[in-house]
Scaffold this motif. Structure first.
Motif, PDB file in Angstrom:
ATOM      1  N   SER A  10      52.660  20.240 -28.457  1.00 34.18           N
ATOM      2  CA  SER A  10      52.825  21.403 -27.575  1.00 34.18           C
ATOM      3  C   SER A  10      51.650  22.358 -27.719  1.00 34.18           C
ATOM      4  O   SER A  10      51.137  22.879 -26.723  1.00 34.18           O
ATOM      5  N   TYR A  11      51.222  22.573 -28.959  1.00 37.40           N
ATOM      6  CA  TYR A  11      50.085  23.472 -29.193  1.00 37.40           C
ATOM      7  C   TYR A  11      48.836  22.928 -28.503  1.00 37.40           C
ATOM      8  O   TYR A  11      48.140  23.661 -27.795  1.00 37.40           O
ATOM      9  N   ALA A  12      48.555  21.654 -28.709  1.00 37.13           N
ATOM     10  CA  ALA A  12      47.352  21.058 -28.115  1.00 37.13           C
ATOM     11  C   ALA A  12      47.382  21.168 -26.592  1.00 37.13           C
ATOM     12  O   ALA A  12      46.379  21.530 -25.964  1.00 37.13           O
ATOM     13  N   ALA A  13      48.533  20.885 -25.996  1.00 30.51           N
ATOM     14  CA  ALA A  13      48.636  20.921 -24.529  1.00 30.51           C
ATOM     15  C   ALA A  13      48.496  22.348 -24.002  1.00 30.51           C
ATOM     16  O   ALA A  13      47.732  22.598 -23.061  1.00 30.51           O
ATOM     17  N   LEU A  14      49.204  23.307 -24.593  1.00 28.83           N
ATOM     18  CA  LEU A  14      49.135  24.696 -24.115  1.00 28.83           C
ATOM     19  C   LEU A  14      47.766  25.303 -24.380  1.00 28.83           C
ATOM     20  O   LEU A  14      47.227  26.022 -23.535  1.00 28.83           O
ATOM     21  N   GLU A  30      57.061  30.825 -19.439  1.00 26.76           N
ATOM     22  CA  GLU A  30      58.479  30.676 -19.746  1.00 26.76           C
ATOM     23  C   GLU A  30      58.671  29.463 -20.644  1.00 26.76           C
ATOM     24  O   GLU A  30      58.337  28.336 -20.270  1.00 26.76           O
ATOM     25  N   ALA A  31      59.229  29.699 -21.818  1.00 25.99           N
ATOM     26  CA  ALA A  31      59.390  28.638 -22.812  1.00 25.99           C
ATOM     27  C   ALA A  31      60.201  27.471 -22.269  1.00 25.99           C
ATOM     28  O   ALA A  31      59.847  26.308 -22.491  1.00 25.99           O
ATOM     29  N   ALA A  32      61.269  27.745 -21.530  1.00 21.83           N
ATOM     30  CA  ALA A  32      62.117  26.656 -21.015  1.00 21.83           C
ATOM     31  C   ALA A  32      61.344  25.775 -20.034  1.00 21.83           C
ATOM     32  O   ALA A  32      61.409  24.539 -20.108  1.00 21.83           O
ATOM     33  N   GLY A  39      58.002  17.982 -22.244  1.00 18.85           N
ATOM     34  CA  GLY A  39      58.937  16.987 -22.754  1.00 18.85           C
ATOM     35  C   GLY A  39      59.368  17.229 -24.188  1.00 18.85           C
ATOM     36  O   GLY A  39      59.566  16.277 -24.948  1.00 18.85           O
ATOM     37  N   VAL A  40      59.498  18.499 -24.573  1.00 18.44           N
ATOM     38  CA  VAL A  40      59.947  18.864 -25.919  1.00 18.44           C
ATOM     39  C   VAL A  40      61.032  19.931 -25.797  1.00 18.44           C
ATOM     40  O   VAL A  40      61.289  20.450 -24.714  1.00 18.44           O
ATOM     41  N   SER A  41      61.653  20.268 -26.917  1.00 18.67           N
ATOM     42  CA  SER A  41      62.661  21.327 -26.890  1.00 18.67           C
ATOM     43  C   SER A  41      61.972  22.691 -26.857  1.00 18.67           C
ATOM     44  O   SER A  41      60.762  22.798 -27.064  1.00 18.67           O
ATOM     45  N   MET A  42      62.764  23.727 -26.624  1.00 20.66           N
ATOM     46  CA  MET A  42      62.190  25.079 -26.519  1.00 20.66           C
ATOM     47  C   MET A  42      61.697  25.610 -27.862  1.00 20.66           C
ATOM     48  O   MET A  42      60.783  26.425 -27.888  1.00 20.66           O
ATOM     49  N   THR A  43      62.280  25.172 -28.963  1.00 20.15           N
ATOM     50  CA  THR A  43      61.913  25.723 -30.270  1.00 20.15           C
ATOM     51  C   THR A  43      60.430  25.548 -30.579  1.00 20.15           C
ATOM     52  O   THR A  43      59.757  26.532 -30.911  1.00 20.15           O
ATOM     53  N   LEU A  49      53.954  29.491 -28.720  1.00 18.83           N
ATOM     54  CA  LEU A  49      53.614  30.722 -27.995  1.00 18.83           C
ATOM     55  C   LEU A  49      53.343  31.867 -28.975  1.00 18.83           C
ATOM     56  O   LEU A  49      52.391  32.631 -28.784  1.00 18.83           O
ATOM     57  N   HIS A  50      54.134  31.952 -30.031  1.00 15.67           N
ATOM     58  CA  HIS A  50      53.889  32.988 -31.046  1.00 15.67           C
ATOM     59  C   HIS A  50      52.549  32.744 -31.754  1.00 15.67           C
ATOM     60  O   HIS A  50      51.799  33.690 -32.020  1.00 15.67           O
TER      61      HIS A  50
END
Length: 194
Positions: A10-14, A30-32, A39-43, A49-50
């Protein structure tokens, strides 16, 4: 997929979406929606994001959530000035920084070649704080590097001057950044229109 793998993916993609301007300034994150897209959960997305807030690639405000920063003209000028100061410090304090710039740049676009050159400066310094600062400010400026050819008459000549391992290197770094500082308003206007 383990939680650590989900977070790193997620970090790499964002990070890449932010660096390349795929998420325009002012965009709400928006996290959701991002979790579904990745393709991952919101956690892990919230954790990422933080982390990106800490890297100043994302801003957070109470009641408004996360969003892509929208730098003002003066803030963009400050970023270019800070980048110039960091690169100049690298050249002045690390003789290896000069030597690291002699290999040809191979990236496809001018923005990516600029990143490649400045990342070489970062890789050449022994001071980890300086290295990290060069890389971090480069990520924040990169979306504007991508639109510079649309606003400025840019080409590889400026990079060749900066890469030239001689006593004019610091002056070339300063000229390169002053030109962009003067064009900050035009860069922001172009970015907002497109």
């Amino acid at each position: 997929m383990s939680p650590i793998q989900a977070m790193e993916r997620s970090y790499a993609a964002l990070h890449e979406m932010l660096r390349t301007g795929q998420l325009p300034p002012g965009s709400r994150l928006e996290a959701a929606r991002l979790a579904e897209q990745l393709g991952v959960s919101m956690t892990p997305v919230r954790d990422v994001l933080h982390r990106l807030v800490g890297e100043r690639l994302v801003e957070a405000s109470s009641g408004e959530g996360f969003h892509v920063p929208r730098p003002s003209e003066s803030e963009l000028r400050d970023l270019y000035e800070w980048n110039a100061a960091l690169l100049s410090m690298a050249v002045r304090t690390t003789p290896a920084a000069i030597l690291a710039t002699t290999e040809p740049l191979v990236a496809d676009s001018l923005a990516e070649r600029t990143k490649e050159l400045f990342d070489r400066f970062a890789a050449s310094v022994s001071n980890g704080e300086l290295r990290g600062a060069i890389l971090a400010v480069g990520d924040r400026i990169h979306p504007y590097r991508m639109i510079e050819p649309n606003v400025l008459a840019t080409n590889d000549d400026e990079l060749a001057e900066i890469a030239r391992p001689d006593r004019t290197q610091v002056q070339a770094i300063r000229r390169y950044h002053l030109r962009r500082m003067r064009a900050a308003a035009d860069l922001i206007r172009y970015r907002d229109r497109h």
